[in-house]
Scaffold this motif. Structure first.
Motif, PDB file in Angstrom:
ATOM      1  N   SER A  30       4.382  36.514  28.446  1.00 36.19           N
ATOM      2  CA  SER A  30       3.960  36.135  27.097  1.00 36.19           C
ATOM      3  C   SER A  30       5.101  36.337  26.104  1.00 36.19           C
ATOM      4  O   SER A  30       5.354  35.493  25.245  1.00 36.19           O
TER       5      SER A  30
ATOM      6  N   SER B 253       7.541  33.552  26.459  1.00 42.85           N
ATOM      7  CA  SER B 253       7.235  32.244  25.886  1.00 42.85           C
ATOM      8  C   SER B 253       7.447  32.260  24.369  1.00 42.85           C
ATOM      9  O   SER B 253       7.817  31.248  23.787  1.00 42.85           O
TER      10      SER B 253
ATOM     11  N   VAL C  65      -0.405  32.334  23.404  1.00 45.13           N
ATOM     12  CA  VAL C  65       0.247  33.519  23.949  1.00 45.13           C
ATOM     13  C   VAL C  65      -0.673  34.724  23.812  1.00 45.13           C
ATOM     14  O   VAL C  65      -0.823  35.515  24.740  1.00 45.13           O
TER      15      VAL C  65
END
Lengths: 473, 213
Positions: free
Chosen positions: B40, B43, B58
């Motif tokens: 996460s 990203s 996310v």
């Protein structure tokens, strides 16, 4: 209209969920199925939602039509079946069946690679609980293996879809809509397309039950109720095949047709070989049907792989295989119920105890192994013709050889089940009834029709679909 | 910026080895949860200017992969009173070695694939492939049902890394659909696992061996 046909079964699933009565749910499935069938025949090729995510194209329409008829027949059988099994609650069963219908309809209409994946995964998950309907150790094992092998397959397919997406991204048009992928196919990055095709072939091949990732199939088909077997073998696998056909179209448009064809022929023959080996001396007649499904999935991808006339044969075979599988799975389910066993050692003389199901089981066997005058004879013959025509002599020979070996192997098991005298001790008191045999007669009529006289409009439609698959716009 | 992304990805590859080398189920679940959180963070770091919908996604995926699923697995672990050793078919050391070889191959393979200029040198593709392979190894070489579910999660982590390359061109609905399928998938696996535990008083998939030819 397009959204309606996807949402209708979901609404029905919701109703089934809140309905308090176990008796009302089976007719609800049948009514939903009939509505779905009526809607399906209202659709026209070319219809699309404004954003283009859902649309009816000839390949999708073929699969949707087969699916809708198949589901309707299975739901009618379900009325009789769930009456026999009224000892157990059918809420989850009904909800999952209707969700399955919605998701598979979504697969046939989806025009977006990732949306297709989402629908396919939804269909997979909804069937896991259907396999576990019998709530015993064996069906639990089958459901677990189905989930595990299926999730590897579905993960591979997602990664493959993203690879194709990246190929499009590099070409400057990062859309996963089939229409965009096809119109920009020449610019797609070929290494990514190749890698993506391999992943998608293995991934969706797992869902279809192609060797070597077919191992969930005998377990799932063996333990699931007969009508779920028919839904999986004629519905789910066809949807996965549709996904493969769509990918194949993009891959060949990107200039990798030769590469894709070679792989398809190889995997198709491998699946047939595996089926031939495991079908010989198979003592469990439901598992035998699972291997028969592996074989016919192999035939489908082989047909696409060799190309030419065989593509038309393959599309015919999609129809023939699905309808013949209804006869086989439903009659096998009835025989299983009547004997309380699906082992050849305990089951003999089915034609005496269940004259209709026994006779239909035998007829289904003759049809699926390619005996005239049934449909599969025509489609398998067309595929063979196509293989010769395109110069695949080795493949054609192997194809024939496997068909013969399978005929012998399957015949031994089927005849052992059908012939002889039933032993008194194995009688469960179950007998043929209207609801549980009528759907098989309907499929038999369809299979016979496909063998003797294919309606002109249907033939023209299939020819058009075959041309589309081979690259015509 | 150019440093953070590869650093996070290298950390997630290290997590692959830790996941495969975990000798007990608790640390296995913990490691895969850490990996999910790392993904996460990745990203967010990967997107130049995180959009609102990215932050939303996310957050959702971090909650699901980092907390929701691990805590469910921990609870399953507490309830079944099984031995917490991983008990793999394939030893821990060989599987870590296999993963190392696989990671090397993933680097080689990724080197042969063309990349957009903004994606070069970030190790995204090899990380995705190596993580995918780790998940595959867990799914195939472990006996405990829980380890197999962790394998499925790891597979999804690998795909998640790759999917970030396409985040901009992927419709929101599809990303939500993928996430939803993951959750429902784990949920269904959880139900089946629960029944396995009741039926066999164990989560050892070794017991699931009645069906064979």
């Amino acid at each position: 209209m397009l959204l309606l046909i996807v949402i209708l079964p979901l609404v029905a699933a919701l109703i089934a969920f809140v309905l308090p009565s176990d008796r009302l749910r089976p007719p609800l499935i049948a009514v939903t199925a009939l509505l779905h069938l009526a809607l399906t025949f209202q659709l026209k090729v070319g219809e699309t939602t404004p954003d283009g995510w859902l649309a009816v194209d000839s390949l999708g329409y073929l699969i949707l039509g087969v699916l809708s008829i198949l589901f309707t027949l299975c739901s009618i059988y379900g009325i009789g079946y769930l009456r026999v099994r009224s000892d157990r609650p059918n809420r989850i069963f009904t909800v999952c069946m209707l969700t399955f219908l919605s998701m598979t309809t979504g697969v046939t209409l989806a025009q977006h690679l990732a949306l297709l994946w989402v629908a396919m995964e939804g269909a997979t998950l909804s069937t896991a609980m259907l396999i576990y309907f019998n709530r015993n150790a064996r069906s639990l094992e089958a459901a677990w293996k189905y989930l595990m092998i299926g999730s590897v397959g579905i993960a591979l397919a997602l990664l493959g879809s993203l690879f194709i997406g990246y190929a499009a991204f590099l070409s400057g048009n990062a859309s996963l809509l089939f229409h965009d992928l096809l119109s920009h196919s020449a610019a797609l990055s070929r290494p990514w397309v190749r890698a993506g095709f391999v992943l998608l072939l293995v991934g969706y091949g797992t869902k279809m039950g192609l060797a070597p990732l077919h191992t969930w199939k005998p377990d799932a088909y063996g333990e699931a109720p007969g009508l779920i077997g028919a839904l999986l073998a004629g519905g789910m696998t066809n949807c996965a095949f549709l996904a493969l056909m769509r990918i194949f179209r993009i891959t060949s448009a990107a200039g990798e047709a030769a590469f894709a064809r070679e792989l398809l022929v190889f995997i198709g023959l491998l699946s047939m070989a595996v089926a031939a080996v495991f079908m010989a001396g198979q003592r469990d007649f439901k598992r035998m049907l699972a291997y028969s499904s592996v074989e016919h999935m192999g035939i489908l991808v082989l047909g696409i792989g060799v190309g030419g006339l065989a593509v038309l044969g393959t599309l015919l075979h999609v129809i023939n295989n699905a309808f013949t599988k209804i006869i086989l799975f439903l009659s096998a389910g009835n025989i299983h119920r009547a004997y309380g066993s699906k082992r050849v050692e305990q089951v003999s003389g089915a034609i005496r105890r269940l004259p209709i199901s026994g006779a239909l089981f035998l007829t289904g066997f003759l049809a699926i192994t390619g005996s005239p005058p049934f449909g599969p004879f025509i489609s398998e013959f067309t595929i063979l013709n196509g293989a010769m025509e395109t110069g695949h002599y080795v493949s054609a020979t192997l194809f024939l050889l496997f068909l013969i070996v399978i005929f012998i192997g399957m015949g031994a098991t089927v005849l052992a089940v059908v012939q002889g005298t039933p032993s008194e001790s194995s009688d469960t008191g179950f007998r043929d009834s209207f609801w549980k045999t009528a759907p098989m007669f309907a499929s038999l009529a369809l299979v016979l029709m496909m063998g003797i006289w294919i309606p002109g409009p249907l033939y023209a439609f299939l020819e058009q679909a075959a041309r589309t698959l081979q690259g015509a716009p | 910026m150019t440093q953070t992304v590869p650093t996070i990805l290298i950390l997630s590859v290290i997590m692959n080895f830790l996941v495969l080398g975990s000798s007990n189920l608790k640390s296995l679940i913990r490691n895969v949860a850490i990996q999910g959180l790392l993904m996460s963070v990745f990203s967010l770091a990967f997107a130049h200017t995180p959009s609102f919908r990215l932050v939303l996604l996310v957050l959702a995926s971090a909650t699901i992969k980092g907390f929701l699923i691990p805590s469910t697995l921990f609870r399953a672990l507490r309830e079944v009173h099984i031995r917490h050793e991983a008990e793999p078919y394939l030893g821990l050391v060989p599987s870590v070695l296999l993963c190392a070889v696989g990671t090397g191959l993933a680097l080689l393979f990724a080197g042969n694939l063309p990349l957009a200029s903004e994606h070069r040198g970030l190790l995204v593709v090899p990380t995705a492939l190596s993580t995918f392979l780790t998940g595959f190894l867990l799914l195939t070489t472990r006996r405990k049902a829980i380890s197999q579910v962790v394998g499925y999660l790891t597979l999804e982590n690998g795909i998640f890394v790759f999917a970030q390359l396409l985040h901009e061109s992927m419709p929101f609905l599809v990303e939500v659909g993928v996430l939803l399928d993951l959750v429902v998938g784990i949920f269904v696996m959880g139900i089946v696992m629960n029944h396995i535990q009741r039926e066999f008083s164990s989560l050892d998939t070794e017991r699931l061996s009645e069906l064979r030819d």
